[in-house]
Structure formats: C-alpha cells, structure tokens
Write a protein that holds these residues in place. Structure first.
Motif, short mmCIF file in Angstrom:
data_model
loop_
_atom_site.label_atom_id
_atom_site.label_comp_id
_atom_site.label_asym_id
_atom_site.label_seq_id
_atom_site.Cartn_x
_atom_site.Cartn_y
_atom_site.Cartn_z
N UNK A 124 0.83 -1.19 0.00
CA UNK A 124 0.00 0.00 0.00
C UNK A 124 0.87 1.24 0.00
N UNK A 125 0.33 2.25 -0.55
CA UNK A 125 1.03 3.53 -0.56
C UNK A 125 0.48 4.37 0.58
N UNK A 126 1.38 5.03 1.30
CA UNK A 126 0.99 5.89 2.40
C UNK A 126 1.42 7.31 2.06
N UNK A 127 0.48 8.24 2.09
CA UNK A 127 0.80 9.64 1.83
C UNK A 127 1.48 10.24 3.06
N UNK A 128 2.53 11.00 2.83
CA UNK A 128 3.23 11.72 3.88
C UNK A 128 2.86 13.19 3.74
N UNK B 36 2.79 15.37 -1.02
CA UNK B 36 4.12 15.87 -0.68
C UNK B 36 5.13 14.73 -0.79
N UNK B 37 4.72 13.55 -0.36
CA UNK B 37 5.56 12.35 -0.50
C UNK B 37 4.68 11.13 -0.38
N UNK B 38 5.20 10.01 -0.89
CA UNK B 38 4.54 8.71 -0.79
C UNK B 38 5.55 7.73 -0.21
#
Length: 146
Positions: free
Chosen positions: A22-26, A40-42
């Motif tokens: 899974x991708x988590x947004x930062x 902003x980041x993944x």
C-alpha cells in the motif's frame, strides 16, 4: 524463458509488492502544501518518494531571493517532509535537481553540500526551460527507511 519475459515477470512482482504494501501519503505543515493533484511524498516498500520541492517558505508562501537562498529553502522543505516520515537527509539515496539556469549549478551545489554527508546520494541535475511559479530551483528526493 527469454530475458524480456524474465524482466516482465520481475516488473509484475514489484508491482504486486507495491500494491500489497500500500502507498501511504506523507504530509506536513512544515513544508508547502501540494499545489496540484499529488502528495508531498509517498511511502511504499521501505522507500519515501518526495515530490519536487519548490523554494516556498511555508510560513509566508513566498520565495527567498537568489539561487543559494532558494536551494536552502527547497532542501529545508524536503527535510521537513522526510522528518514527517521519520527520516532525515542521511536517508536520501537519490535526488533530482531542476535548475532554471545551469549557470546557477555551482552556487546550488555549494548549498546542497551543507545538507548531505558521505556517502552522498546519487544525483541528477538538469537545466529546464522553466521551473514552476518562476522559481530558480526545484529538488525532489528518494529516501530509504533502511
């Protein structure tokens, strides 16, 4: 199995691993908010992919003057995003620097060196026709959680 078939199988496995992780947004307020449909980041598969950072001061929404100050602000923004992911600049494995004018390379590099220690991350640097919002520099990075 041909080399191309093996390569395709590897790509499928990597894609499956990324989807399973899974991708988590930062996200952090200590760096400028995304100005479009991006994060902003993944974080995925032990890596953090930070979007290109313009030299926007998140407190004022403005750019500082000159390539040195803009490079410092862009890297400060990247650092804040990495910190939101529990990392810092020593975790960076790759950067990409976009310059409005390649003549600014030496001054950018001088400031860039203040943010990294050996072993330095891999880096690409390009002069582009224009950097968004008229900035002199944009910097993106990839960092490893390992």
């Amino acid at each position: 199995m041909s080399i191309f078939q093996k390569f395709f199988v590897i790509l499928l496995l990597v894609n499956k691993t990324i989807k399973e992780d899974k991708m988590k947004a930062i996200k952090t307020e200590k760096a400028p908010a995304a100005i479009g449909p991006y994060s902003q980041a993944i974080e995925t598969s032990g890596l953090v992919f930070a979007s290109g950072q313009l030299p926007i001061d998140p407190a004022t929404g403005t750019f500082p003057e000159g390539i040195k100050a803009q490079t410092r602000q862009a890297l400060t923004n990247a650092k804040a995003i990495l910190q939101a992911a529990g990392l810092d600049m020593k975790n960076v494995v790759k950067t990409t620097v976009l310059l409005a004018d390649i003549a600014d390379f030496a001054e950018m590099n001088e400031v860039y060196a203040e943010f990294f220690t050996e072993p330095y991350p891999a880096r690409s640097a390009f002069a582009v026709k224009a950097v968004p919002k008229g900035a002199l520099v944009e910097i993106e990075c990839i960092a490893s959680k390992e």
